[in-house]
Design a protein around this motif. Structure first.
Motif, mmCIF file in Angstrom:
data_model
loop_
_atom_site.group_PDB
_atom_site.id
_atom_site.type_symbol
_atom_site.label_atom_id
_atom_site.label_comp_id
_atom_site.label_asym_id
_atom_site.label_seq_id
_atom_site.Cartn_x
_atom_site.Cartn_y
_atom_site.Cartn_z
ATOM 1 N N LEU A 101 0.952 -1.185 0.065
ATOM 2 C CA LEU A 101 -0.051 -0.005 0.101
ATOM 3 C C LEU A 101 0.822 1.412 -0.012
ATOM 4 N N VAL B 149 -0.286 4.805 -0.959
ATOM 5 C CA VAL B 149 -1.586 5.219 0.017
ATOM 6 C C VAL B 149 -1.027 5.688 1.539
ATOM 7 N N VAL C 261 -9.448 3.711 1.215
ATOM 8 C CA VAL C 261 -9.232 2.452 0.418
ATOM 9 C C VAL C 261 -10.362 1.823 0.198
ATOM 10 N N SER D 42 -6.250 -7.218 3.936
ATOM 11 C CA SER D 42 -6.297 -5.924 3.326
ATOM 12 C C SER D 42 -6.804 -4.940 4.694
ATOM 13 N N CYS E 72 -4.569 -1.744 5.948
ATOM 14 C CA CYS E 72 -4.917 -0.326 5.930
ATOM 15 C C CYS E 72 -4.757 0.151 7.352
ATOM 16 N N HIS F 115 -10.296 2.155 5.812
ATOM 17 C CA HIS F 115 -11.003 1.234 4.769
ATOM 18 C C HIS F 115 -12.569 1.365 4.474
ATOM 19 N N LEU G 159 -7.927 3.682 -3.804
ATOM 20 C CA LEU G 159 -7.206 2.444 -4.272
ATOM 21 C C LEU G 159 -8.513 1.531 -4.160
#
Ligand code: ATP
Ligand code: MG
Length: 651
Positions: free
Chosen positions: A128, A133, A139, A152, A156, A163, A186
């Protein structure tokens, strides 16, 4: 019985009681004294719970409520949520403990220990960062139920990106509006996932959505199904970008109030709201409630929550709560009927699941499929069962306890919302004598209540509106980008009280029963009657698997009760007038003549949101002969056609 407009009738009488099993009560994590202790010093109680977590900087104040309704919890404290969910367990020597037993729908599986998870999350966090990011960026995550989904989210959290998980069944348009609302940079997605034995398309939907989203810089794609996908300039494969990263990354401390995620509500009552959750208070309440409500013993329990991570239940009770507690969990990718209707019970048998958490909609589906299916599996590892998402009908509760829990396991009916972040009202399995259909009491430290139209607490035996009197650590902080809507939706109905939008009653013992949405309450000849109670009466008929009830305008009674009924699989002949009369009489006998439906329609399906909740507003359109309203959050858009076909030409 005369009723004013503002109280809800209390029709259902349920006398079955299920005391906690003696051995569970003796060794329970939480004993009866917890309520009192928390009531004496609510903030002190939550500070104790926050000590379950590792803080890099201790907080100065437990709560700042100087600008209500905007709360700050553990003010000045710093922690990293992903560190708390992963690294600290590895550092404490529990790296080889299984975090997730993942089961793919086609039968493939993967085991991730806490040490594995630490490496995977670190790689993803490094990726990321490479993609630009940064802390504070948003995200969007649009993934099937595969390990890369929690990985994921945690990546984050590790770097402080916020997220926004969008459920993998949503359309391109739904995804696009959520990306735009959050201004995400993203999207993380996959070529697809497996559902009902087939690969579903996700990447094509993302392509369609991001064609119109100016903020998206990259699309990071996990290969799951191997299906052919379009490769656009901004696309990157997960296996190209993430796998070559270093598996070492140092988690950055975040302010306790750092935005952890945005999640849109399921949209049962209207347009979804972007609910904002932050870090320290949220994780504290997730960890405490997961430990207390399920009596979690992290060393020995195997825990499975069957929700999709795309809903709040998956956020709080697949990812954040269980991992903060260092538990071992199951994640399952697919549907319950693939390859056959025993798949879930097979998973419980295979992994020796001891705590199982699911939704009433699933339980009623299993009732419809028949008792003989779960009976074929060894479910003896189970010791606590949970329910969430809708009121659980007493009959469904008893079926669940008997057929899944061998009439031995407590059932905890947990009431909460995307907005509350974590469980608010629930029995405690080692303390509470369970009543089928009742969520019972607010948890220690939670000041929930039922009030009348004027915001006054109703006496035992009364009904009204579900509210919360004091801020709680996991509460939403606002609606993303719309403070005004936050204040208006939740804090304006009653001065100083959080308005949940649900109807509820207190029984003679003061225990709470949730009665569905306030908007769904029917007014029949001056009586406020809850749809939930009439539905529960119908479901208590041996031939009924599921039902939905609405109030339709009626010239005589104001509103009249219209019921939609799905019969059980083995119900036999259900087409005739005799059966409908039998059902009407059954409701009258159970609840009283006032609750007798004017009309009952036998239907093959009910309209539900993608999270499994019945959308009564669409049925109200049918019952009142209107054209059907907004169906964009409906799981299956053909259901309304099936129901309309069943309509009698004239009433
Ligand atoms: P929207 O707010 O957009 O209409 P939604 O309310 O369906 O969507 P969620 O936050 O997923 O979105 O659902 C929370 C609601 O689910 C609660 O307000 C309540 O109506 C219902 N609910 C959840 N758990 C229970 C429970 N145990 N008993 C009764 N109702 C429940
Ligand atoms: Mg809601």
């Amino acid at each position: 019985m005369s009723q004013s407009q503002e109280t809800l009738s209390n029709l259902l009488q349920e006398t079955r009681r299920f005391p906690p099993p003696a051995d569970l009560a003796a060794s329970a994590n939480v004993k009866a004294d917890a309520y009192e202790r928390a009531a004496e010093d609510r903030l002190g109680f939550w500070a104790e719970q926050a000590d379950r977590l590792a803080w890099t900087k201790r907080w100065d104040d437990v709560l700042d409520w100087s600008k209500p309704p905007f709360a700050k919890w553990f003010v000045g404290g710093e922690l990293n949520v992903a560190y708390n969910c992963v690294d600290r367990h590895v550092e404490a020597g529990r790296g080889e403990k299984v975090a997730f037993h993942w089961e793919g729908e086609p039968g493939d599986s993967r085991t991730l220990t806490y040490a594995d998870l630490q490496r995977e999350v670190s790689r993803a966090a490094n990726a990321l960062l490479e993609l630009g990011v940064r802390k504070g960026d948003r995200v969007a995550i649009y993934l099937p139920m595969i390990p890369e989904l929690p990985i994921s989210m945690l990546a984050c959290a590790r770097i402080g990106a916020t997220h926004s998980v969008v459920f993998g069944g949503f359309s391109a348009e739904a995804l696009r509006t959520r990306i735009d609302d959050a201004q995400a940079k993203l999207v993380i997605t996959a070529d697809g996932g497996f559902r009902r034995g087939k690969p579903s398309d996700l990447k094509g939907i993302v392509d369609e959505a991001v064609a119109q989203t100016p903020t998206i810089e990259h699309v990071l794609v996990v290969r799951r199904t191997g299906e052919q996908v379009a490769e656009n300039e901004r696309d990157l494969w997960w296996h190209d970008v993430v796998e070559r990263q270093s598996d070492v990354h140092t988690a950055e401390p975040m302010d306790s109030e750092h935005p952890l995620y945005i999640l849109y509500t399921s949209g049962t009552t209207g347009k979804p709201k972007g609910i904002l959750h932050t870090s320290g208070g949220y994780l504290t309440q997730c960890a405490y409630t997961h430990w207390a409500v399920f009596d979690l013993k992290p060393e020995t329990d195997v825990y499975w929550c069957s929700a999709d991570i795309g809903w709040v239940t998956g956020h709080s009770y697949i990812v954040y709560g269980p991992l903060a507690n260092g538990s071992t969990s199951v994640i399952y990718e697919g549907t319950p009927d693939t390859p056959n209707k025993g798949r879930w019970w097979d998973i419980i048998q295979k992994y020796k699941v001891s705590i199982f958490y699911t939704a009433p909609t699933a339980i009623r589906t299993f009732m419809k499929w028949g008792d003989d299916i779960p009976a074929q599996y060894d479910l003896s590892s189970l010791r606590v069962l949970g329910s969430v998402g809708e009121p659980i009908n007493p009959e469904a509760y008893v079926w669940y306890r008997r057929n899944i829990g061998a009439d031995r396991t407590p059932v905890v009916d947990t009431w909460w919302q995307t907005e509350t972040g974590a469980i608010m009202i629930s029995p405690l399995p080692g303390v509470t004598e369970g009543k089928p259909g009742a969520a019972m009491r607010p948890l220690p430290g939670i000041a929930a209540d039922v009030v009348d139209d004027q915001g006054r607490s109703v006496p035992d035996g009364g009904g009204g509106f579900m509210v919360v009197r004091e801020p709680w650590p996991g509460m939403l902080r606002t609606i993303w980008g719309d403070d005004e809507r936050y204040v208006k939706t939740y804090w304006s109905r009653f001065e100083g009280l959080y308005f949940a939008g649900d109807g509820a009653k207190k029984d003679a013992d003061g225990d709470m029963w949730l009665l569905g949405r306030v908007d769904d309450v029917m007014l029949v000849s001056g009586h406020n009657i809850s749809t939930t109670e009439v539905e529960s009466a119908l479901v208590s008929h041996p031939k009924v698997a599921e039902s939905a009830v609405v109030g339709a305008t009626d010239p005589v009674t104001g509103q009249a009760i219209v019921a939609f009924v799905i019969p059980r699989g083995d119900a036999g002949d259900v087409e005739g007038e005799d059966f409908l009369r039998e059902l009407r009489d059954h409701v009258a006998k159970t609840l009283g003549p006032i609750a007798k439906p004017r009309q009952i329609m036998i239907v093959p399906e009910l309209p539900k949101t993608r999270s499994g909740k019945i959308m009564r507003r669409l049925l109200r359109d049918v019952a009142e002969n209107r054209s059907i309203g907004d169906v964009t959050t409906l799981a299956d858009s053909t259901v309304m056609d099936l129901i309309s076909e069943k309509l009698p030409a004239a009433k």
